[in-house]
Design a protein around this motif. Structure first.
Motif, mmCIF file in Angstrom:
data_model
loop_
_atom_site.group_PDB
_atom_site.id
_atom_site.type_symbol
_atom_site.label_atom_id
_atom_site.label_comp_id
_atom_site.label_asym_id
_atom_site.label_seq_id
_atom_site.Cartn_x
_atom_site.Cartn_y
_atom_site.Cartn_z
ATOM 1 N N LYS A 254 1.028 4.133 -2.755
ATOM 2 C CA LYS A 254 0.707 5.508 -2.341
ATOM 3 C C LYS A 254 1.812 6.464 -2.791
ATOM 4 O O LYS A 254 1.538 7.579 -3.225
ATOM 5 C CB LYS A 254 0.514 5.541 -0.819
ATOM 6 C CG LYS A 254 0.291 6.891 -0.224
ATOM 7 C CD LYS A 254 -0.970 6.930 0.613
ATOM 8 C CE LYS A 254 -1.381 8.319 1.059
ATOM 9 N NZ LYS A 254 -0.552 9.428 0.672
ATOM 10 N N ASP B 136 -4.509 -6.550 1.662
ATOM 11 C CA ASP B 136 -4.451 -5.318 2.444
ATOM 12 C C ASP B 136 -5.859 -4.714 2.453
ATOM 13 O O ASP B 136 -6.335 -4.239 1.413
ATOM 14 C CB ASP B 136 -3.448 -4.331 1.829
ATOM 15 C CG ASP B 136 -3.172 -3.168 2.774
ATOM 16 O OD1 ASP B 136 -4.122 -2.734 3.472
ATOM 17 O OD2 ASP B 136 -2.015 -2.704 2.815
ATOM 18 N N TYR C 282 0.854 -1.196 0.000
ATOM 19 C CA TYR C 282 0.000 0.000 0.000
ATOM 20 C C TYR C 282 0.892 1.249 0.000
ATOM 21 O O TYR C 282 0.651 2.203 -0.751
ATOM 22 C CB TYR C 282 -0.894 -0.016 1.248
ATOM 23 C CG TYR C 282 -1.897 1.109 1.289
ATOM 24 C CD1 TYR C 282 -3.185 0.935 0.776
ATOM 25 C CD2 TYR C 282 -1.570 2.348 1.827
ATOM 26 C CE1 TYR C 282 -4.110 1.963 0.788
ATOM 27 C CE2 TYR C 282 -2.478 3.389 1.848
ATOM 28 C CZ TYR C 282 -3.756 3.199 1.336
ATOM 29 O OH TYR C 282 -4.661 4.217 1.350
ATOM 30 N N ARG D 140 -6.959 -2.030 3.288
ATOM 31 C CA ARG D 140 -7.069 -0.627 2.868
ATOM 32 C C ARG D 140 -7.463 -0.544 1.389
ATOM 33 O O ARG D 140 -8.003 0.446 0.936
ATOM 34 C CB ARG D 140 -5.735 0.104 3.102
ATOM 35 C CG ARG D 140 -5.512 0.405 4.581
ATOM 36 C CD ARG D 140 -4.142 0.969 4.824
ATOM 37 N NE ARG D 140 -3.093 -0.036 4.667
ATOM 38 C CZ ARG D 140 -1.803 0.169 4.876
ATOM 39 N NH1 ARG D 140 -1.377 1.365 5.238
ATOM 40 N NH2 ARG D 140 -0.922 -0.816 4.723
ATOM 41 N N CYS E 229 -11.149 -2.706 -5.066
ATOM 42 C CA CYS E 229 -11.045 -1.416 -4.363
ATOM 43 C C CYS E 229 -12.251 -0.528 -4.684
ATOM 44 O O CYS E 229 -12.182 0.690 -4.563
ATOM 45 C CB CYS E 229 -9.709 -0.717 -4.619
ATOM 46 S SG CYS E 229 -9.379 -0.278 -6.317
#
Ligand code: R1P
Ligand code: GUN
Length: 369
Positions: free
Chosen positions: A86, A227, A82, A229, A306
């Motif tokens: 990012k 993940d 992640y 997120r 996502c």
């Protein structure tokens, strides 16, 4: 460093003894000998026990540090963290003030879809840290930020394919970058072989659904640690291609007067780079596939994971031959790219009208709030 012993002769012994940076004075303590078992399986034992092993089995010396490095490479290649994704997203956010709502992936020969974008800011893949590079003809290798029909968008002129040597997770990693850049919608396009006998070269297929054949063999872009997120461990795929956008596409196609050249169908992605055999194509047709390609499915799975809303269409660049006496020309990439270029204006118009319509919906929704 790796070494091989065949029939007790250490082929790379001099290297193993002299060259190991991590081993002991004899260059051995960090090495393993992998012994080829009679059934072809490989067993590893510390080479301390095997240093004097002089039997007739095949032995492979493997340097521990090398193994560790390679494992790290594999883990890093397949699982962009992640934080790393990012970082790539931040690379863009720090360099442009455009905050795209829609991400577009241009298929083979469809780079020109991005020509409709205004006020562009472009980034070559080779300049983006930790980003792969496009290796396929017809894929420029550039990320373009700008405005289309007044909507802030970002377009990938060039995608990544499994056959290029990238693991699926890396092929679809840019979708996660775009998610962190802020997009809500992914518009994916591709060139595909038409398997449905009604499809003609140059037709467009709105993707209604896909069959993830590579997933049948356990290969998924979501393989490995999840993940949260990004999304859940077990994401559903029943509404992979947004039904409202499919309905909108139907309307747009009618408005354009091209309904005779546009279909709705099922896409599948094979690993490639070879095109399919007649037997494979027959099997795919029985399974319910309408168009065959080598992309998109893993991008869409990653996008849905996502929570991006997805719309996709295939440009039919060749007709798939389902009998051995077929008069169809053998599939070839030159034709694929050429048909892409010859149909760029119709594909571009479909994309622009879809985005215009979607922009109105979004404005209306925002107005109601
Ligand atoms: O799916 P896109 O990238 O549009 O391209 C399709 O066309 C190429 C083969 O000619 C393959 O890369 C296949 O995936
Ligand atoms: N797998 C596959 N990909 C394609 N991309 C464009 N045409 C084809 C095709 O016939 N098969």
């Amino acid at each position: 460093m790796t070494g091989f012993t065949i029939n007790g002769t250490d082929l790379l012994k001099s290297k193993a003894l002299n060259g190991s940076a991590n081993g002991d004075a004899n260059g051995r303590s960090n090495n393993y000998i992998a012994e080829e078992c009679p059934n072809g399986a490989t067993s590893s034992t510390s080479n301390a026990n095997n240093a004097n092993n002089n039997n007739n089995s095949q032995q492979i010396y493997v340097d521990e540090a090398e193994v560790e490095n390679r494992m790290k490479m594999v883990i890093n290649e397949e699982n962009y963290s992640y934080e790393l994704i990012k970082e790539i997203a931040d690379y863009f956010l720090e360099r442009t003030s455009i905050r795209p709502v829609i991400g577009i992936i241009c298929g083979s020969g469809l780079n020109s879809l991005a020509d409709h974008i205004t006020d562009i800011q472009a980034f070559d893949y080779k300049d983006i840290p930790n980003f792969p590079v496009s290796t396929v003809e017809g894929h420029v290798g550039r990320m373009i930020f700008g405005y289309l029909e007044g909507m802030p968008v970002v377009a990938m002129q060039g995608r990544f394919h499994y056959y290029e040597g990238y693991p699926l997770a890396k092929c679809s990693m840019p979708v996660r970058v775009l998610k962190l850049v802020g997009i809500k919608y992914l518009f994916a396009t591709n060139a595909a072989g038409g398997l449905n006998p009604k499809y003609k070269v140059g037709d467009i297929m709105i993707v209604r659904d896909h069959i993830n054949i590579m997933g049948f063999a356990g290969n998924s872009p979501l393989q490995g640690p999840n993940d949260p997120r990004f999304g859940p461990r077990f994401p559903p795929m029943t509404n992979a291609y947004d039904r409202h956008l499919v309905r909108k596409a139907r309307k747009v196609v009618r408005e354009m007067g091209i309904e005779n050249d546009v279909h709705e169908g099922v896409y599948t992605c094979l690993g490639g780079p070879n095109y399919e055999t007649v037997a494979e194509l027959k099997m795919l047709r029985i399974m319910g596939v309408d168009a065959v390609g080598m992309s998109t499915v893993h991008e869409v799975i990653t996008a849905r994971h996502c929570d991006l809303t997805v719309f996709a269409f295939s440009l039919i660049t060749n007709k798939c031959a389902t009998d051995y006496d077929s008069s169809e020309e053998d599939a070839n990439h030159e034709e694929v790219v050429m048909v892409g270029k010859s149909r760029q204006s119709i594909c571009g118009e479909l994309m622009c009208r879809m985005i215009r319509d979607l922009a109105q919906d979004i404005q209306q929704k925002n107005g109601k709030k």
